[in-house]
Every structure is written in structure tokens, then in C-alpha cells.
Write an enzyme that holds these catalytic residues in place. Structure first.
Site, mmCIF file in Angstrom:
data_model
loop_
_atom_site.group_PDB
_atom_site.id
_atom_site.type_symbol
_atom_site.label_atom_id
_atom_site.label_comp_id
_atom_site.label_asym_id
_atom_site.label_seq_id
_atom_site.Cartn_x
_atom_site.Cartn_y
_atom_site.Cartn_z
ATOM 1 N N ASN A 32 0.863 -1.185 0.000
ATOM 2 C CA ASN A 32 0.000 0.000 0.000
ATOM 3 C C ASN A 32 0.899 1.234 0.000
ATOM 4 O O ASN A 32 1.526 1.541 1.003
ATOM 5 C CB ASN A 32 -0.894 -0.014 1.250
ATOM 6 C CG ASN A 32 -1.695 1.268 1.391
ATOM 7 O OD1 ASN A 32 -1.855 2.021 0.432
ATOM 8 N ND2 ASN A 32 -2.214 1.512 2.599
ATOM 9 N N LYS A 83 0.080 4.381 -0.344
ATOM 10 C CA LYS A 83 -0.516 5.606 0.204
ATOM 11 C C LYS A 83 -0.270 6.771 -0.773
ATOM 12 O O LYS A 83 -0.319 6.567 -1.985
ATOM 13 C CB LYS A 83 0.021 5.884 1.603
ATOM 14 C CG LYS A 83 -0.045 4.642 2.487
ATOM 15 C CD LYS A 83 0.237 4.907 3.923
ATOM 16 C CE LYS A 83 0.290 3.589 4.660
ATOM 17 N NZ LYS A 83 0.241 3.739 6.109
ATOM 18 N N HIS A 136 -9.364 1.239 5.045
ATOM 19 C CA HIS A 136 -8.076 1.426 5.713
ATOM 20 C C HIS A 136 -8.272 2.365 6.906
ATOM 21 O O HIS A 136 -9.065 3.312 6.848
ATOM 22 C CB HIS A 136 -7.066 2.013 4.727
ATOM 23 C CG HIS A 136 -5.673 1.985 5.250
ATOM 24 N ND1 HIS A 136 -5.208 2.924 6.144
ATOM 25 C CD2 HIS A 136 -4.641 1.120 5.042
ATOM 26 C CE1 HIS A 136 -3.949 2.643 6.444
ATOM 27 N NE2 HIS A 136 -3.585 1.545 5.793
ATOM 28 N N GLU A 140 -6.598 4.761 7.955
ATOM 29 C CA GLU A 140 -6.377 6.187 7.668
ATOM 30 C C GLU A 140 -7.621 6.801 7.035
ATOM 31 O O GLU A 140 -7.929 7.977 7.260
ATOM 32 C CB GLU A 140 -5.134 6.358 6.776
ATOM 33 C CG GLU A 140 -3.863 6.103 7.580
ATOM 34 C CD GLU A 140 -2.661 5.661 6.769
ATOM 35 O OE1 GLU A 140 -2.678 5.749 5.528
ATOM 36 O OE2 GLU A 140 -1.688 5.202 7.398
ATOM 37 N N GLU A 176 -5.309 -4.955 10.657
ATOM 38 C CA GLU A 176 -4.287 -3.912 10.816
ATOM 39 C C GLU A 176 -4.537 -3.171 12.126
ATOM 40 O O GLU A 176 -5.321 -2.198 12.149
ATOM 41 C CB GLU A 176 -4.359 -2.922 9.652
ATOM 42 C CG GLU A 176 -4.085 -3.554 8.305
ATOM 43 C CD GLU A 176 -3.476 -2.542 7.346
ATOM 44 O OE1 GLU A 176 -2.379 -2.798 6.851
ATOM 45 O OE2 GLU A 176 -4.092 -1.490 7.123
ATOM 46 N N GLY A 204 2.575 2.229 10.649
ATOM 47 C CA GLY A 204 3.528 3.323 10.478
ATOM 48 C C GLY A 204 4.245 3.720 11.761
ATOM 49 O O GLY A 204 4.881 4.763 11.817
ATOM 50 N N SER A 253 3.550 -2.179 10.227
ATOM 51 C CA SER A 253 5.010 -2.185 10.390
ATOM 52 C C SER A 253 5.653 -3.529 10.021
ATOM 53 O O SER A 253 6.577 -3.990 10.696
ATOM 54 C CB SER A 253 5.386 -1.751 11.813
ATOM 55 O OG SER A 253 4.938 -0.433 12.054
#
Ligand code: PEP
Length: 255
Positions: free
Chosen positions: A9, A11, A95, A97, A167, A173, A213
Site C-alpha cells: 500500500n 498511500k 483502511h 487512515e 491492521e 507506520g 510495520s
């Protein structure tokens, strides 16, 4: 046992030229790897170029988001049909985010999954708890709700085109990976819950990815768990060498 899937991904990273370079390199260096699926999710502006460069290979190209409506006055949005028209095979939905920064709700995620499936896309459906939720012992309640809401009214016949990405938000991240044991606990719970929602063989065959991560150093431990079928990789998928190590490392250990 589901086929392994390693997905990158990207982003909001990479220009068209950078995307083409990466996909060209990936295609060359992946030749001979045929027993797992590999895909990358570039930004919208690079999707078609990625599809063109990936031709003749088994590399899948995913979008990172889409709108559930087919067309209309939705400035700034992209439909599922536009993604298939650009040659995408997959789309990432839900996701964290998108949920956290753009206010996506479980109901909207459900509409997106339905629209993506209807257009013929494969779905990578992301779920996961925040640190506060984990500390409050709410992990299983949260992922159960996200699963049930996100997959509401998705028929049994379509579930084979849905992969679930677990996730944990606190691992994305941050450099804090879930331990293999924490990942396995969540993945086994997800599989059991899918089995309750879709009785029969579907749950055993659902690909459940871990994301948060993932690096060349920790992929081995994660992939050794029975219910971890692959990885959704953010930061470490931006560099071709590190992404290849993640793909190949798993290849040597398990196959
Ligand atoms: C992600 O964004 O899906 C992700 C897992 O990111 P990272 O690997 O950078 O934690």
C-alpha cells in the site's frame, strides 16, 4: 489453505515515472515466483501506468479507495467501474487512515465493498483496533463489529473475492509490530467469526492478511502463524529491495 498474498500500500507516494520504474523492476525480479499473489496499490494518478507496466505478469494492481456510487456529482471521487476500466484487479477498502482522517463509517465501507464486488473487483477489507481499544480489552468486540458491519448483506458467493486485512491501528507506520502471537489471536478470531457468518468452507479459504510495520525482519515470524496468510505492507513496500525481501523471504521459509 488460502494462497499467500503480499500487498504493498503506497498511500500518497510515487509519481507516474516512479511507479513505472518500480513495477518494471518488480516484474523482472518476480519471474519464477508463481505460488503466491503479489500486488501494489499506487495512488489514483499512477494506476493506469502501473497496469500497463504490469501486463504479462501476475502482479495485481489495487486502488486504495473508491466511492460506492457508479457515477454522478461526487467531485473528487472515483467509482469501482472507473477502477476496472483502468485495469485494477483489487481495491483496498476501510483502511484505518480512511476511517480516522476522512471519517469513513462502517456503513460507507459496506457500500463500497458491495459496489466493488459488483464491478468485479477483489476487495482487501481492513479492520483493526486502536491502542485505547486494545488497552480497554475491546479488540475482539471492535473487530467483530467492523467485520459484521462491513460485510452486511455480502452474499456467500462473493466472499471468496474478499481478503480481510487485520491492521491494528497502533502498529501502522509506528514501527510497533504486533507480535506473531497477537496477530494469530486476532486472525483466528476473525476466521471463527467469518465461519459463523458464512458457514461451510469459506472461512477456511479466506485470505487474512496482517498489516502494521511489516518488514523483511519480522515477516518470517508473522507468516509462521497458521492463520496469517499474507501481509499488507505500507512503508516497507515503497522500496523495491525491501518489498522483494518480504515477498522472497516468505517464499524460502514456507515453500
Ligand atoms: C498500511 O498502511 O496498511 C500499513 C500496514 O503501513 P505500515 O506497513 O507502514 O505500518
Amino acid at each position: 489453505m488460502p494462497r499467500a498474498l503480499i500487498a504493498g500500500n503506497w498511500k500518497m507516494h510515487k509519481t507516474v515515472a516512479e511507479t513505472v520504474d518500480f513495477v518494471r523492476g518488480l516484474k523482472q525480479r518476480l519471474s519464477g515466483v508463481s505460488d503466491r499473489d503479489v500486488l501494489v496499490a499506487p495512488p489514483f494518478t499512477s494506476l493506469h501506468a502501473a497496469v500497463m507496466e504490469a501486463r504479462g505478469s501476475s502482479i495485481g494492481i489495487a486502488a486504495q479507495n473508491m466511492h460506492w456510487e457508479a457515477k454522478g456529482a461526487y467531485t473528487g471521487e472515483i467509482s469501482a467501474g472507473m477502477l476496472t476500466d483502468a485495469g485494477c484487479t483489487h481495491v483496498i477498502i476501510g483502511h484505518s487512515e480512511r476511517r480516522r482522517l476522512f471519517g469513513e463509517t462502517d456503513d460507507q465501507i459496506n457500500l463500497k465493498i458491495m459496489a466493488g464486488l459488483q464491478a468485479g473487483l477483489k476487495i482487501i477489507f481492513c479492520i483493526g483496533e486502536t491502542l485505547e481499544e486494545r488497552e480497554a480489552q475491546q479488540t475482539f468486540t471492535v473487530i467483530k463489529t467492523q467485520l459484521n458491519q462491513g460485510l452486511k448483506n455480502i452474499p456467500m458467493g462473493d466472499i471468496s473475492r474478499v481478503s480481510v486485512a487485520y491492521e491494528p491501528v497502533w502498529a501502522i507506520g509506528t514501527g510497533k509490530t504486533a507480535t506473531p502471537g497477537q496477530a494469530e489471536d486476532a486472525h483466528a478470531f476473525i476466521r471463527t467469526e467469518l465461519g459463523r457468518m458464512y458457514p461451510g468452507q469459506s472461512a477456511a479459504e479466506t485470505c487474512i492478511l496482517y498489516g502494521g510495520s511489516v518488514t523483511p525482519e519480522n515477516i518470517k515470524g508473522l507468516m509462521a502463524e497458521p492463520d496469517v496468510n499474507g501481509a499488507l505492507v505500507g512503508g516497507a513496500s515503497l522500496d523495491l529491495e525491501s518489498f522483494l525481501k518480504i515477498i522472497r523471504f516468505e517464499f524460502k521459509q514456507r515453500f
